[in-house]
Enzyme design. Structure first.
Site, PDB file in Angstrom:
ATOM      1  N   GLY A  23      -7.803  10.163  44.350  1.00 29.46           N
ATOM      2  CA  GLY A  23      -9.496  10.634  44.109  1.00 29.46           C
ATOM      3  C   GLY A  23      -9.885  11.334  44.765  1.00 29.46           C
ATOM      4  O   GLY A  23     -10.140  12.705  44.934  1.00 29.46           O
ATOM      5  N   GLU A  73     -17.898  12.494  42.305  1.00 29.98           N
ATOM      6  CA  GLU A  73     -18.306  13.765  42.732  1.00 29.98           C
ATOM      7  C   GLU A  73     -17.979  13.428  44.464  1.00 29.98           C
ATOM      8  O   GLU A  73     -18.664  14.063  45.247  1.00 29.98           O
ATOM      9  CB  GLU A  73     -19.447  14.323  42.481  1.00 29.98           C
ATOM     10  N   ILE A 128     -37.537  -7.778  39.348  1.00 29.52           N
ATOM     11  CA  ILE A 128     -38.777  -7.879  38.691  1.00 29.52           C
ATOM     12  C   ILE A 128     -38.986  -8.297  37.201  1.00 29.52           C
ATOM     13  O   ILE A 128     -39.696  -9.188  36.734  1.00 29.52           O
ATOM     14  CB  ILE A 128     -39.767  -6.402  38.537  1.00 29.52           C
ATOM     15  N   THR A 145     -13.626  13.107  31.943  1.00 33.65           N
ATOM     16  CA  THR A 145     -14.506  13.062  31.093  1.00 33.65           C
ATOM     17  C   THR A 145     -14.462  14.352  30.238  1.00 33.65           C
ATOM     18  O   THR A 145     -14.005  15.240  30.475  1.00 33.65           O
ATOM     19  CB  THR A 145     -16.249  13.320  31.825  1.00 33.65           C
ATOM     20  N   PRO A 190      -4.062   8.734  39.162  1.00 29.06           N
ATOM     21  CA  PRO A 190      -4.118   7.562  39.555  1.00 29.06           C
ATOM     22  C   PRO A 190      -3.811   7.014  40.943  1.00 29.06           C
ATOM     23  O   PRO A 190      -4.350   6.152  41.608  1.00 29.06           O
ATOM     24  CB  PRO A 190      -2.802   7.029  38.652  1.00 29.06           C
ATOM     25  N   ARG A 247     -46.090  -8.678  31.858  1.00 24.33           N
ATOM     26  CA  ARG A 247     -45.604 -10.095  31.990  1.00 24.33           C
ATOM     27  C   ARG A 247     -46.893 -10.973  32.880  1.00 24.33           C
ATOM     28  O   ARG A 247     -47.590 -10.457  33.870  1.00 24.33           O
ATOM     29  CB  ARG A 247     -44.393 -10.170  32.839  1.00 24.33           C
TER      30      ARG A 247
END
Length: 387
Positions: free
Chosen positions: A130, A365, A339, A157, A127, A270
């Site tokens: 980092g 990372e 777009i 993770t 916390p 489109r």
């Protein structure tokens, strides 16, 4: 100078694309939206041997070259970046154990990690720490033939599936500089005092969990010390992060390529003012810029990977690839959304997910500001060069 993949790498990429088209693309939008864990996709990745990417062949892994390693993350991220995350932390941890583990640690863990029977991640971030890993507060005090870990990690993770989970700790909190007192401990699932507290809610990067983890007087045997020697944890982690940055750069490349593909496809379909919008110069300029960003990122990612395959230290190359590719991913995702117009903001189109997934690659990372500092120090010290 050869800018082409080998025949083996081409075949490997084709197999990856078939897997992504068959099992990831059809479910990514729905499963990402509902938070469903992709257990079936994980099972197929196990069958393909992908959990053994960075495990040497002698332990049952693929022992993949770094270009093939990058191809895995590029192709999977094109389908759903969250799936690439499941393999990313696992592969980094396997690399650490293979590179820095004792013979016993390699024999104990690598064969099962290669098949996915065991899975893993890596617990670095806290916390209050980092980017500044030397500022971590998690400590491990020696108590006889055990270490007792106390602290908290976040954004981890694979935390709910990790067995073991490498954890960066301070074994000597009074050491100066701090990195001399840092070590990595391999904590097995089910160890008393090791608790996964919660899954953190996220803007994107869904499909894999990112958890808060607590160590409350968690006792692990002294044999859990990675490499068997205290004080080497920071060096071990930093060496692994070079590989991790190639992984993140390749994921970013996958997002950028997917954004370009979606924009080009939509612009050709489109219609407005009596013509498809890919005939409009403003749209053509965006597509051209996207194509240049994607291809430049690809060359940088493969360059960094090929230098790693040559046995070179690649902190400069991996940092450049990670910073450039992640910013290309964010730019391409935004251009693809523009777009698409209003449809780009709709969850019924994939560009909305790409737009949410891209920013993490600029943070994970090591932030891109840190990458620029790493790059500049390498260049100004003469340890790295270009041209």
């Amino acid at each position: 100078m050869d800018f082409e993949l080998t025949d083996e790498q081409h075949q490997f990429r084709d197999a990856l694309r078939a897997f992504v088209d068959r099992e990831i693309r059809p479910v990514a939008r729905e499963w990402e939206a509902t938070g469903r864990y992709p257990a079936e996709i994980v099972a197929t990745m196990r069958q393909m041997g992908l959990f053994g990417l960075t495990v040497p062949e002698e332990y049952g892994g693929l022992g993949a070259d770094m270009v093939s390693f990058a191809l895995v993350f590029e192709e999977i991220a094109k389908g759903w970046m969250g799936i690439a995350g499941i393999l990313g932390s696992h592969s980094l941890s396997c690399w650490l154990i293979a590179r820095h583990g004792t013979d016993e640690q390699r024999r104990r863990y690598l064969p099962d990690l290669a098949t996915g029977a065991r899975r893993t991640g890596i617990a670095l971030t806290e916390p209050d720490a980092g980017t500044d890993l030397q500022g971590i507060r998690t400590v491990a005090r020696r108590d006889g033939d055990h270490y007792v870990i106390t602290g908290r990690k976040t954004w981890i993770t694979n935390a709910r599936h990790a067995d073991p989970l490498p954890v960066l700790v301070k074994t000597d909190p009074a050491a100066a500089p701090a990195h001399r007192g840092m070590s990595v401990l391999l904590v097995e699932a089910g160890t008393p005092g090791f608790e996964v507290l919660r899954d953190l809610p996220k803007l994107g990067y869904r499909g894999t969990e990112s958890c808060e983890v607590l160590f409350d007087d968690c006792r692990v045997p002294a044999e859990a010390l990675l490499g068997g020697v205290e004080g080497r944890g920071m060096q071990q982690v930093l060496s692994g992060l070079e590989t991790g940055r190639i992984n993140v750069a390749a994921r970013a490349l996958g997002i950028a390529q997917a954004a370009y593909d979606e924009a080009l496809r939509y612009a050709g379909q489109r219609r407005a003012f009596g013509a498809t919008i890919d005939t409009f110069q403003a749209v053509q300029l965006r597509i051209a810029d996207m194509a240049m960003q994607v291809q430049s990122a690809r060359l940088m990612v493969y360059w960094a990977a090929s230098r790693a395959d040559a046995g070179r230290r690649v902190d400069l190359e991996a940092g450049m690839a990670k910073a450039f590719a992640s910013e290309a991913a964010a730019a391409c995702a935004l251009s693809a959304m523009q777009i698409h117009g209003g449809y780009g903001y709709s969850k019924e189109f994939d560009v909305e997910r790409l737009y949410r997934d891209a920013p993490l690659m600029m943070i994970g990372e090591g932030t891109n500001d840190i990458q620029r500092i790493v790059i500049a120090k390498a260049l100004t010290s003469g340890k790295g060069s270009i041209g």
